[in-house]
Design a protein around this motif. Structure first.
Motif, PDB file in Angstrom:
ATOM      1  N   TYR A   1      14.727  -9.636  -0.694  1.00  0.00           N
ATOM      2  CA  TYR A   1      13.955  -7.889   0.469  1.00  0.00           C
ATOM      3  C   TYR A   1      14.031  -6.948  -1.015  1.00  0.00           C
ATOM      4  N   ALA A   2      12.467  -6.718  -1.445  1.00  0.00           N
ATOM      5  CA  ALA A   2      12.966  -5.526  -1.815  1.00  0.00           C
ATOM      6  C   ALA A   2      12.827  -4.177  -1.275  1.00  0.00           C
ATOM      7  N   MET A   3      12.757  -3.235  -2.093  1.00  0.00           N
ATOM      8  CA  MET A   3      13.377  -1.864  -1.446  1.00  0.00           C
ATOM      9  C   MET A   3      12.754  -0.847  -1.878  1.00  0.00           C
ATOM     10  N   GLY A   4      11.585   0.224  -1.379  1.00  0.00           N
ATOM     11  CA  GLY A   4      11.042   1.053  -1.942  1.00  0.00           C
ATOM     12  C   GLY A   4      11.226   2.306  -1.570  1.00  0.00           C
ATOM     13  N   TRP A   5      10.755   3.334  -2.351  1.00  0.00           N
ATOM     14  CA  TRP A   5      10.268   4.969  -1.650  1.00  0.00           C
ATOM     15  C   TRP A   5       9.266   5.577  -2.158  1.00  0.00           C
ATOM     16  N   PHE A   6       9.228   5.802  -0.363  1.00  0.00           N
ATOM     17  CA  PHE A   6       8.409   6.694  -0.342  1.00  0.00           C
ATOM     18  C   PHE A   6       8.433   8.132  -0.388  1.00  0.00           C
ATOM     19  N   ARG A   7       7.016   9.044   0.054  1.00  0.00           N
ATOM     20  CA  ARG A   7       7.316  10.575   0.246  1.00  0.00           C
ATOM     21  C   ARG A   7       5.855  10.739   0.640  1.00  0.00           C
ATOM     22  N   GLN A   8       6.193  12.041   1.573  1.00  0.00           N
ATOM     23  CA  GLN A   8       5.354  12.703   2.858  1.00  0.00           C
ATOM     24  C   GLN A   8       5.692  13.943   2.491  1.00  0.00           C
ATOM     25  N   ALA A   9       4.413  14.588   1.619  1.00  0.00           N
ATOM     26  CA  ALA A   9       4.664  16.554   1.606  1.00  0.00           C
ATOM     27  C   ALA A   9       3.452  17.057   3.039  1.00  0.00           C
ATOM     28  N   PRO A  10       4.397  18.114   3.540  1.00  0.00           N
ATOM     29  CA  PRO A  10       3.526  19.005   4.467  1.00  0.00           C
ATOM     30  C   PRO A  10       1.633  18.674   4.528  1.00  0.00           C
ATOM     31  N   GLY A  11       1.163  18.505   5.637  1.00  0.00           N
ATOM     32  CA  GLY A  11      -0.038  17.569   5.319  1.00  0.00           C
ATOM     33  C   GLY A  11      -0.797  17.007   4.569  1.00  0.00           C
ATOM     34  N   LYS A  12       0.251  15.957   4.053  1.00  0.00           N
ATOM     35  CA  LYS A  12      -0.734  15.033   3.105  1.00  0.00           C
ATOM     36  C   LYS A  12      -0.463  13.453   3.242  1.00  0.00           C
ATOM     37  N   GLU A  13      -0.666  12.402   2.887  1.00  0.00           N
ATOM     38  CA  GLU A  13      -0.384  11.601   3.626  1.00  0.00           C
ATOM     39  C   GLU A  13       1.025  10.719   2.996  1.00  0.00           C
ATOM     40  N   ARG A  14       1.744   9.601   3.371  1.00  0.00           N
ATOM     41  CA  ARG A  14       2.122   9.670   3.158  1.00  0.00           C
ATOM     42  C   ARG A  14       2.043   8.364   1.568  1.00  0.00           C
ATOM     43  N   GLU A  15       2.879   8.866   0.141  1.00  0.00           N
ATOM     44  CA  GLU A  15       2.738   8.138  -0.814  1.00  0.00           C
ATOM     45  C   GLU A  15       3.696   7.593  -1.397  1.00  0.00           C
ATOM     46  N   PHE A  16       3.274   6.241  -2.510  1.00  0.00           N
ATOM     47  CA  PHE A  16       4.147   5.096  -2.670  1.00  0.00           C
ATOM     48  C   PHE A  16       5.093   5.988  -4.163  1.00  0.00           C
TER      49      PHE A  16
ATOM     50  N   VAL B   1       9.731  14.661   2.588  1.00  0.00           N
ATOM     51  CA  VAL B   1       9.971  13.882   3.045  1.00  0.00           C
ATOM     52  C   VAL B   1      10.116  12.694   2.252  1.00  0.00           C
ATOM     53  N   TYR B   2      11.767  12.379   1.761  1.00  0.00           N
ATOM     54  CA  TYR B   2      11.880  10.716   1.324  1.00  0.00           C
ATOM     55  C   TYR B   2      12.402   9.518   1.711  1.00  0.00           C
ATOM     56  N   TYR B   3      11.810   8.511   1.950  1.00  0.00           N
ATOM     57  CA  TYR B   3      11.981   7.519   3.024  1.00  0.00           C
ATOM     58  C   TYR B   3      12.331   6.112   3.036  1.00  0.00           C
ATOM     59  N   CYS B   4      13.399   5.476   2.829  1.00  0.00           N
ATOM     60  CA  CYS B   4      13.638   4.102   1.791  1.00  0.00           C
ATOM     61  C   CYS B   4      12.965   3.442   3.099  1.00  0.00           C
ATOM     62  N   ALA B   5      12.555   1.974   2.435  1.00  0.00           N
ATOM     63  CA  ALA B   5      11.804   1.017   2.539  1.00  0.00           C
ATOM     64  C   ALA B   5      11.998  -0.259   2.485  1.00  0.00           C
ATOM     65  N   ALA B   6      12.376  -1.754   2.998  1.00  0.00           N
ATOM     66  CA  ALA B   6      12.982  -2.928   2.522  1.00  0.00           C
ATOM     67  C   ALA B   6      11.507  -3.660   3.068  1.00  0.00           C
ATOM     68  N   GLY B   7      10.809  -4.467   2.702  1.00  0.00           N
ATOM     69  CA  GLY B   7      10.014  -5.622   2.095  1.00  0.00           C
ATOM     70  C   GLY B   7      10.436  -6.788   1.645  1.00  0.00           C
ATOM     71  N   TYR B   8       9.609  -7.815   2.101  1.00  0.00           N
ATOM     72  CA  TYR B   8      10.273  -9.083   2.042  1.00  0.00           C
ATOM     73  C   TYR B   8       9.465  -9.474   0.544  1.00  0.00           C
ATOM     74  N   GLY B   9       9.530 -10.332  -0.380  1.00  0.00           N
ATOM     75  CA  GLY B   9       9.296 -10.443  -1.312  1.00  0.00           C
ATOM     76  C   GLY B   9       8.749  -9.343  -2.843  1.00  0.00           C
ATOM     77  N   TYR B  10       8.303  -9.107  -3.629  1.00  0.00           N
ATOM     78  CA  TYR B  10       8.544  -8.721  -4.874  1.00  0.00           C
ATOM     79  C   TYR B  10       6.871  -8.548  -5.407  1.00  0.00           C
ATOM     80  N   PRO B  11       5.798  -8.085  -5.373  1.00  0.00           N
ATOM     81  CA  PRO B  11       5.773  -6.464  -4.735  1.00  0.00           C
ATOM     82  C   PRO B  11       5.707  -7.088  -2.807  1.00  0.00           C
ATOM     83  N   ALA B  12       6.367  -6.289  -2.379  1.00  0.00           N
ATOM     84  CA  ALA B  12       6.017  -6.678  -1.024  1.00  0.00           C
ATOM     85  C   ALA B  12       4.639  -6.178  -0.181  1.00  0.00           C
ATOM     86  N   ALA B  13       4.843  -7.419   0.685  1.00  0.00           N
ATOM     87  CA  ALA B  13       3.070  -7.366   0.873  1.00  0.00           C
ATOM     88  C   ALA B  13       3.376  -6.327   2.286  1.00  0.00           C
TER      89      ALA B  13
END
Length: 120
Positions: free
Chosen positions: A32-47, A93-105
């Protein structure tokens, strides 16, 4: 039950640093790959950044490249995001995520998020 728990967020002045952690539990994350994303007020979540299972491959968004560093400790099943030279635009707000493979599908598992606020 899979859990990703972020920590390390907070309030920091512009130019400062923070280190976010993401602890995984509930299953093994082999492959599993690990990733960080973030979402600012009024904006979409971004990688923000991602790292492969073994840590040998990383990638970053252009907005954080050279300032943020993603890493992971496989034995501890924990991923980190070292954030330096923080700017008010990094507030989100910063989120972590896990997805299989790299780059995660796709990103299968998500944490609850941790707030990062950068004051000017």
């Amino acid at each position: 039950q899979v859990q990703l728990v972020e920590s390390g967020g907070g309030l920091v002045q512009a130019g400062g640093s923070l280190r976010l952690s993401c602890a995984a539990s509930g299953r093994t994350f082999g492959g599993y790959a690990m990733g960080w994303f973030r979402q600012a007020p009024g904006k979409e979540r971004e990688f923000v950044a991602a790292i492969s299972w073994g840590g040998g491959s990383t990638r970053y968004s252009d907005s954080v490249k050279g300032r943020f560093t993603i890493s992971r400790d496989v034995a501890k099943m924990t991923a980190y995001l070292q954030m330096n030279s923080l700017k008010p635009d990094d507030t989100a707000v910063y989120y972590c995520a896990a997805g299989y493979g790299y780059p995660a599908a796709r990103w299968d598992y998500w944490g609850q998020g941790t707030q990062v606020t950068v004051s000017s």
